[in-house]
Each structure stands twice: as C-alpha cells, then as structure tokens.
Enzyme design. Structure first.
Site, short mmCIF file in Angstrom:
data_model
loop_
_atom_site.label_atom_id
_atom_site.label_comp_id
_atom_site.label_asym_id
_atom_site.label_seq_id
_atom_site.Cartn_x
_atom_site.Cartn_y
_atom_site.Cartn_z
N ASN A 243 -4.21 8.52 5.15
CA ASN A 243 -2.97 7.94 5.69
C ASN A 243 -2.91 7.92 7.22
O ASN A 243 -2.27 7.03 7.80
CB ASN A 243 -1.76 8.72 5.18
N GLY B 179 3.43 11.41 -8.14
CA GLY B 179 4.25 10.36 -8.77
C GLY B 179 5.08 9.57 -7.76
O GLY B 179 5.10 9.88 -6.56
N HIS C 140 0.30 4.58 -2.32
CA HIS C 140 0.08 5.93 -1.78
C HIS C 140 1.22 6.87 -2.14
O HIS C 140 1.05 8.08 -2.15
CB HIS C 140 -0.14 5.87 -0.27
N HIS D 96 -6.49 -5.74 -2.51
CA HIS D 96 -7.30 -5.95 -1.31
C HIS D 96 -7.59 -7.43 -1.09
O HIS D 96 -8.53 -7.79 -0.40
CB HIS D 96 -8.60 -5.13 -1.40
N THR E 119 -9.20 -15.64 2.49
CA THR E 119 -7.76 -15.92 2.65
C THR E 119 -7.04 -14.59 2.92
O THR E 119 -6.37 -14.05 2.04
CB THR E 119 -7.17 -16.57 1.37
N ARG F 135 0.82 -1.22 0.00
CA ARG F 135 0.00 0.00 0.00
C ARG F 135 0.86 1.26 0.00
O ARG F 135 0.48 2.28 -0.60
CB ARG F 135 -0.93 -0.04 1.21
C1 HEM Z 1 -9.32 1.51 -5.93
C2 HEM Z 1 -9.24 2.42 -5.01
C3 HEM Z 1 -8.77 2.12 -3.60
C4 HEM Z 1 -9.39 2.51 -2.48
C5 HEM Z 1 -10.67 3.32 -2.37
C6 HEM Z 1 -8.62 1.98 -1.38
C7 HEM Z 1 -8.93 2.19 -0.04
C8 HEM Z 1 -8.32 1.52 1.00
C9 HEM Z 1 -8.71 1.64 2.39
C10 HEM Z 1 -9.78 2.57 2.91
C11 HEM Z 1 -7.97 0.78 3.10
C12 HEM Z 1 -8.03 0.54 4.61
C13 HEM Z 1 -7.33 1.66 5.32
C14 HEM Z 1 -7.65 1.68 6.80
O1 HEM Z 1 -8.83 1.54 7.15
O2 HEM Z 1 -6.73 1.88 7.62
C15 HEM Z 1 -7.08 0.11 2.19
C16 HEM Z 1 -6.18 -0.86 2.54
C17 HEM Z 1 -5.29 -1.41 1.65
N1 HEM Z 1 -5.10 -1.03 0.35
FE1 HEM Z 1 -6.35 0.07 -0.77
N2 HEM Z 1 -7.57 1.29 -1.86
C18 HEM Z 1 -7.60 1.36 -3.22
C19 HEM Z 1 -6.66 0.83 -4.08
C20 HEM Z 1 -5.52 0.18 -3.68
C21 HEM Z 1 -4.40 -0.12 -4.52
C22 HEM Z 1 -4.28 0.33 -5.98
C23 HEM Z 1 -3.50 -0.81 -3.76
C24 HEM Z 1 -2.15 -1.35 -4.13
C25 HEM Z 1 -1.62 -1.35 -5.32
C26 HEM Z 1 -4.09 -0.96 -2.45
C27 HEM Z 1 -3.54 -1.66 -1.43
C28 HEM Z 1 -4.10 -1.78 -0.16
C29 HEM Z 1 -3.64 -2.72 0.83
C30 HEM Z 1 -2.59 -3.81 0.61
C31 HEM Z 1 -4.37 -2.47 1.99
C32 HEM Z 1 -4.22 -3.17 3.36
C33 HEM Z 1 -3.13 -2.43 4.13
C34 HEM Z 1 -2.82 -2.97 5.51
O3 HEM Z 1 -3.36 -3.99 5.94
O4 HEM Z 1 -2.01 -2.31 6.19
N3 HEM Z 1 -5.30 -0.32 -2.43
N4 HEM Z 1 -7.32 0.59 0.92
#
Ligand code: HEM
Ligand SMILES: *[C@@H]1O[C@H](CO)[C@@H](O)[C@H](O)[C@H]1NC(C)=O
Length: 329
Positions: free
Chosen positions: A93, A71, A65, A192, A248, A61
């Site tokens: 963040n 960029g 970000h 996700h 999973t 993530r």
């Molecule tokens: C499509 C739009 C996306 C939205 C709206 C989004 C939103 C979010 C949100 C809200 C969380 C949880 C944050 C929290 O509650 O603390 C999250 C977690 C995560 N996101 Fe996304 N995300 C998006 C795309 C992506 C992309 C493109 C990636 C990676 C290339 C990504 C990787 C992750 C990962 C791996 C987590 C889990 C992080 C952890 O457990 O520490 N996400 N995302």
C-alpha cells in the site's frame, strides 16, 4: 416492489445468488435512512474521475485492499493512531494506494445528508461499482449493510495482499484463503484493464527471464519490453509508472486478457495467469474472457460481489465511523 424487480433483474442478468452466504448484506439497506446515498456517491466519483481519469482504477483497488484484510470493513482507511500502525504503511500500500481524499469527501457529504448512518466499508463498495461503470465496465447492484472495523491490520495487509511476483499457485492459494476460486482470480485480475503500476512492481518481470513463462517466443516481443525497460531502469526510478493495460489504459474492457495471451501483461502475476495450472481451469477462463467481453463483464460483476461480502461485520460488530480515517472515540 422496485427492489424486488431489480433483484430479479440482477439475478437473471448475472446468474448469481446472494453474494453473502450468511445473508448479512441486503439490497436497499439505506433506502429509508439515506435515500440519496447512491446519488451522493456517484456525484463525487464522477467529479474525481473527471479530474483524474486514473482515479477510477485507484478507487476500485481500495475496495480490494479493504476486503482482503480482515474482510470488507474499511480497515484500510484507518490512519495510524495510539500505537496501531495503519495498513497504509504496509508494503503493498505504501506510496501506492490512492483515493483516500475522495472517500473523505464522500463521507463528509454523507454526514451532512444522513449523519451516523452509512459505513465507510459500504462507501468503498459503491465507489468501486461506480468507478468501473464510469470507465465503460459492467454495472451491478451493490449489497449493503457492512460495518466498520475498530482496528487495522498492518501485518494482515503485508500477508494477504498478493505480491506482484507471486506464482500462479500462490495466487490461487491466496484467493482460496478468501473463499474465492480460480474463476474469481481470473475475473478480478481483469481489474488490471485500467490503472498503473510502479516500476518497483514490474521490474522483476522485465529483467529476469521467467522460468515459468509459458511460451518462449514471447521473449522475442522485445519492443514491448524495451519500452518498459526504458521506463524502469535496473535500479532506481522505483516510482515511475506504466499502464497495466497498454492498449486501452483507461477503459474497463477485456484487453487485459488479450494482452496476457500475448505475453504482454505488465506484472509477473498478470503473465502468470497463462502458466500451466493443474487442470487448465485458469487458462480456460482467460481464453473465455479474451474472446467475449460480455462474459468477462458477467463474471466480473459476480466475483466482485463475492469479494465485497468477505467477512463483513454483522449488526452488533464494529461501528459506523463518523470519519473514515479514525474510529469514533
Ligand atoms: C491477483 C492478484 C493481484 C496482484 C498481485 C495485484 C498487484 C497489483 C500491483 C502490484 C499494482 C500496482 C501497484 C503499484 O505499483 O503502485 C496493482 C494495481 C492495481 N490493482 Fe491489482 N493486484 C491483484 C489483484 C487485483 C484485484 C483483485 C483488483 C480489484 C478488484 C485489483 C485492482 C488494481 C487496480 C485497479 C490497480 C491500478 C491502481 C491505480 O492505478 O491506482 N488488483 N495491483
Ligand atoms: C518477490 O519479491 C520480493 C521482494 O522484492 C522478494 O523478497 C521475493 O524473493 C520475490 N519472490 C519471488 C518468488 O521471486
């Protein structure tokens, strides 16, 4: 010759051209100046993920970000200083991004092995690759040569990191602004498949009846929603966690897509991917990746390389930071 062959291999495996249209990134960028780079990074990522399996998700993530705000320039890693507010304070963040200590440790080790050489932005890209591979996902060759920014953008982080309650149209537009298409949106959302989200991020989706949700009968799968509501009450407990992929949670696989097809994505933005889009392009990708994890892996590798080349700083721009949290003075 080895590099040439591996280029051919990557091209033929994943069917991609150079991920960076302007040719700013190359393979083997540090081959002369820091030959042990990838081993050093790998070692630290393995240790970090062994200590805390969720860290793989958190590290992936970080790269996202970083790239979506000015960029892939490691702006996300800068702490606040001299009136400049860190991106870490921005809404998407704050109390959410993690893994900064892992990056610090890697940078420290790299400064021992090859001082002033490897950019923090490149570290993020390699770390993301290793994190995915360690959880059983695809491997790809990382194109390198990014440089580090001299500033952060708090406003940019609030503006460009998509919100979890975004509609499908908003998500498509958000990715388009970064030069990414619907296929990239779906493949990258597949991230996700691992990691967790806070109650704050998924509350809206479990209490509000979504007017957009494609099939009403999903509302009847109440056990799933009952569990989420027990984790996440209507008020308070904002920081309580639920897995993004409840089947999973620690594997990088295609269960994410199977989940959302059953209305069991965690975030509203996950479930939005099966809402009607204009040409059905998004939904078609979801079905493809749900049916065939190899095609998800190929698409993911392709899209994450594309993401990793967004607005990279060229040779004369930015700097190679000595510590990822601060610009050199
Ligand atoms: C499509 C739009 C996306 C939205 C709206 C989004 C939103 C979010 C949100 C809200 C969380 C949880 C944050 C929290 O509650 O603390 C999250 C977690 C995560 N996101 Fe996304 N995300 C998006 C795309 C992506 C992309 C493109 C990636 C990676 C290339 C990504 C990787 C992750 C990962 C791996 C987590 C889990 C992080 C952890 O457990 O520490 N996400 N995302
Ligand atoms: C998304 O959530 C934010 C913050 O909770 C809220 O201000 C906004 O109105 C919501 N947007 C939609 C489309 O529901």
């Amino acid at each position: 010759m080895g590099v040439f062959l591996s280029v051919l291999l990557v091209l033929s495996l994943y069917g991609v051209g150079t991920p960076s249209g302007d040719g700013a990134l190359v393979l083997g960028y540090y081959q002369e100046n820091c030959p042990l780079l990838e081993e050093i990074v790998r070692h630290s990522v393995e240790r970090a993920v062994y200590r805390d399996p969720r860290m793989a998700a958190s590290l992936l993530r970080l790269h996202f970000h970083d790239c979506f705000v000015m960029g892939c320039d490691a702006s996300v890693l800068l702490d606040s200083f001299d009136g400049m507010v860190s991106e870490k304070q921005a809404l998407p963040n704050l109390n959410s991004l993690r893994g900064f200590e892992v990056i610090d440790e890697i940078k420290y080790n790299l400064e021992e092995a090859c001082p002033y050489t490897v950019s923090c932005a490149d570290i993020l890209a390699i770390v993301a690759r290793d994190a995915v591979e360690l959880r059983g996902g695809p491997r790809w060759e990382v194109w390198l040569g990014r440089r580090d920014s001299l500033k952060a953008s708090f406003d940019g982080a609030n503006k460009f990191i998509p919100a979890p309650n975004s509609s499908l149209d908003t998500l498509i537009e958000n990715f388009r602004q970064q030069g990414l298409d619907e296929g990239d949106l779906v493949a990258l959302s597949g991230s996700h498949t691992m990691g967790k989200a806070r109650c704050l991020s998924f509350r809206q989706g479990i209490y509000e009846e979504s007017t957009e949700r494609r099939h009403d009968h999903f509302q009847r799968y109440t056990t799933f929603y009952d569990i989420l509501r027990s984790i996440c009450p209507e008020t308070g407990s904002d920081d309580r966690l639920a897995p993004l992929d409840h089947v999973t949670p620690f594997e990088f696989d295609n269960h994410y897509f199977l989940n959302i097809l059953r209305g069991r994505g965690l975030l509203p933005s996950d479930n939005a991917l099966i809402n009607e889009d204009h040409e059905g392009v998004v939904l078609r990708h979801v079905w493809t990746y749900a049916a065939d994890s190899e095609s998800f892996y190929r698409a993911f590798a392709n899209s994450v390389m594309k993401m990793g080349s967004i607005n990279v700083l060229a040779e004369s721009e930015g700097e190679i930071r000595r510590k990822c949290r601060f610009i050199n003075t």
